[in-house]
Every structure is written in structure tokens, then in C-alpha cells.
Design a protein around this motif. Sequence first.
Motif: not given
Length: 375
Positions: A161-166
Motif C-alpha cells: 500500500q505504500s509505494f511512492g512514500a518517503d
Amino acid sequence: MSIPFVDLRTQYEALKENIQCRINNVLEHGQYIMGPEVAELESRLSVYTGAKHCITVSSGTDALLISLMALGVGPGDEVVTTPFTFAATAEVIVLLGAIPVFIDIDPLTCNIDVTQLEAAITSKTKIIMPVSLYGQPSDMDEINAIAARYGNIPVIEDAAQSFGADYRGKKSCNLSTIGCTSFFPSKPLGCYGDGGAIFTSDDSIAQTCREIRIHGQSKRYWHTRIGLGGRMDTLQCAIVLAKLERFDWEVAQRIEIGSTYNKMMDELGVERVRQKADRTSVFAQYTVLIENRETLQELLSLKGIPTAIHYPVPLNEQPIYRGYGLAIDTPVSTAVAKRVLSLPMSPDASEIINHVWAGLREALEHVSHDCESNR
């Protein structure tokens, strides 16, 4: 006014020309399995995350399964994870004969409670597998540090669910031994079917994953290990490549819309999943915690506002996993599961969140009035 829970139609209209072009290219060259778009996508995603290797696979579930297989997980091994997640997280552990060890979650973020991790580690612990839930990475530095103290236990980030988060200057999927994500259509970066990816900077793990995803072959018809049919279709890779063209904009929009939602919920006095200051969330779901959930869902539905529950029953309370898993007491997961409610969330949702806010406010007032009347 009826609104979508995830607005894939508006996204498609914005990307229609590029998507059609990418699909047509695949139809023209006809390499539907392991075509050139597969290698192109893997290269692009590797650069995006900073991980040395990206291996595309047939789903987020298979990304986890292949990763566990690559790390030699088998019967009797223990994998420490969270019960507050989708079933795939535990499913892949059990399929390999291993034992999911469930520890409780942080009540603010709903991610794994790192303060309970050490107590769950035993001589049988093979893997630690936190889930970056709702789009926000777990406390990966702390988890990695504990894993290192106990003999460099490999850590797999379930980043479906977190692809793209830093996270502290790095990208989700490049925060541990392995990162796994999903390209299910409703995910922050989705295809139009099933798909997923494995990320690692370990050359040996990457090669093993590549062999496992093609039936354990190191070369055609030369099988060096047990594998499965875990390739991502060329067409789905082409679609993700098209969607990458505006992904940075979409991530920025998700963060902005999530921030706006946060302000609205705070104004309404609605408890919400919290985001930590040293990381971002891509808000795969925007989730609040409320009482009288079923009544509120019905009232919001009447106003054309869809909702969802992620997740209504923790895995250690599911009938099948009671017999397979081990659980330290998980009261927070139990309590949170009864109160979570996810609201419409998409990068193109900025025009509808005022409608959602107004509908939720009226629904809350209605429930409050009914409670007062029944006293």
C-alpha cells in the motif's frame, strides 16, 4: 451526488492516449510474456526507489511468497508480522509451512508496534515482516536495528500500500532486505489486473527471485530450484509504465488531499490514523476511527458516499489462522478493527472531499442526536 471510492475512470481519461499507445505497442510486437516493457518497467522502478534490483511478479501476494522462498523460509520457521493487515501477509507464511507470529499495532499509525518486537523473537525467527499500512512506512530503522541485534534477521517490508512514500530520505520498498509491493488496480500505482514487484539491493536474492518467478529456471529448461509461474504480464507492465508519467503528481495530490482530510477530521473531532513527521503517506486508504460505524456507513451511503473497512477482523482472530499462528496479546488490533472506516481517496478526489466532509458531519450529528434522544 454519487462518487467513486477509488476514481480510476478520471485517471484513465487523463492518461488514455499514453495507455492506448503502450497497449498497442505490445499488441504490435506480440511478446505478451517477458516482453521489453517488463525490463523497462523494472529499470524505471529500480531508479525510482533507489533499490539495485526490481523483479516484477504476478501479484503483491506472489511478491511476498517468492521473497520468503528466496530467503529459505520453510516448515517450523517463525515470521513476525502484524495481524492488522490483509490475509495475504499471513497466507504466504502458512503456505510455506512456517508460523506467523502476530504482534500488536501502534494505536496511532496502525503499523506494527516496534516496542513489542523483541519479545516476539525466538531461536526460530526467520523473518520480520512489517506492513506499511494505509500508505505509511513502518518504523523501519528501529525494526532493522532490532533485526541486526538478533543475528541479522532479514526484514521484508510488505509495501503493498505504500509505494511512492518517503521514509527519512529514502523510498518505501528500499528500506530493508526486501521490499514488496502490489499493482492491484486500486493501489497508489496500479495496473488493470494483478501485478507486483520485489525490490532488493542484494544480488544473490535478486537472482534467486528471478529464477523462482519462472518455475525455478536459471536458464530455459534448466531448473535449479522449486519455483512458480510468477511473471507479470507484458501488458500490465505497459500500463504501469503509462501511469508512471503522472505518478509524481499523483503522490503529491494524495499527500495534499490527505492533509486536507486531516484538517477536516480534526475540525469534526474525528479520530484518525496519524502520520509521523519523518515520513510521508501515499494514503492508499484514508482511514478514520469512529463509533457507531455501521450506522454511519448507512447514512453516508444514502448521500452517495462509499466507504470501506480495512480491516474488520484481525488475522489472529480469523478462524483459519487461530490454528496456524502464534499471537502475543493484541488488544489494540482488536479494538481498532471495530472502529476503522475508510473514506473515498484518489489523486483526483480534491473536488469531492468537501462533499464527503459535509456528509460525514451531518451523519455524525444525526448519530449524536439519536444517542441523546435514547438517553
